[in-house]
Write a protein that holds these residues in place. Sequence first.
Motif: not given
Length: 237
Positions: A18-39
């Motif tokens: 939940q939290d990282s998905t919300t942050c992904l949406a936030w980043a997509l709304s604020h940055f020109e390019r967004v990449e993701t990283l999982g562990f």
Amino acid sequence: MKNTMRKGAALVLFSGGQDSTTCLAWALSHFERVETLGFDYGQKHAVELECRALVREKIRALNPIWAERLGEDHLLDMSLLGQISDCSLTKDKAIAFEKCGVPNTFVPARNLLFFTFASALAYRRGIETLVGGMCETDYSGYADCRDNTLKSLQVSLSLGLDAPMTIETPLMWLTKEATWELAYDLGGNALVDLIREDTHTCYLGDREHFHEWGYGCGKCPACVLRAKGWESYLQSK
């Protein structure tokens, strides 16, 4: 939270929860390019890693602008962390609270290592912003989720790389209710439903029992926090 558009790229620590998905949406709304990283660190709830691809696919479909901005996904093998972490997320032991009040789901130094490896990847890819879903308002008391911890780490990473590296934590001072509200503000009911139906937060990896707030056992600390936040979110509507 509704800041102006920022130039450059961001790397989101994306677990599929939940939290990282919300942050992904936030980043997509604020940055020109967004990449993701999982562990992959040997977590017992590794089903979250299986959710990541589907969540990325669906979040891309929610907004054409987000689709244009969403870039590559990365997954790092962090199995060594699982080998040295004597906790209920990586070992065969029941979830319980330690004498200090922190649940034994705490993985020592996890976020410190995650951000360190993320910074190395970001450095090579020309990214200066790391985004994580850490929070010290509604959380389990993990020391490496605290604002001061991450501010200190931000300084250390920037010095160690001799390059600016900013750690953004959009959820740091939000309750779980407010996290649901932020998701609604960013993507409406479509994003809220995506989080309910497709993300995973439960520490036991339960994908059999579906509640109004999503899949989970309903009893572990992660499920309890998520459920309480959802209830408060509904009451505020």
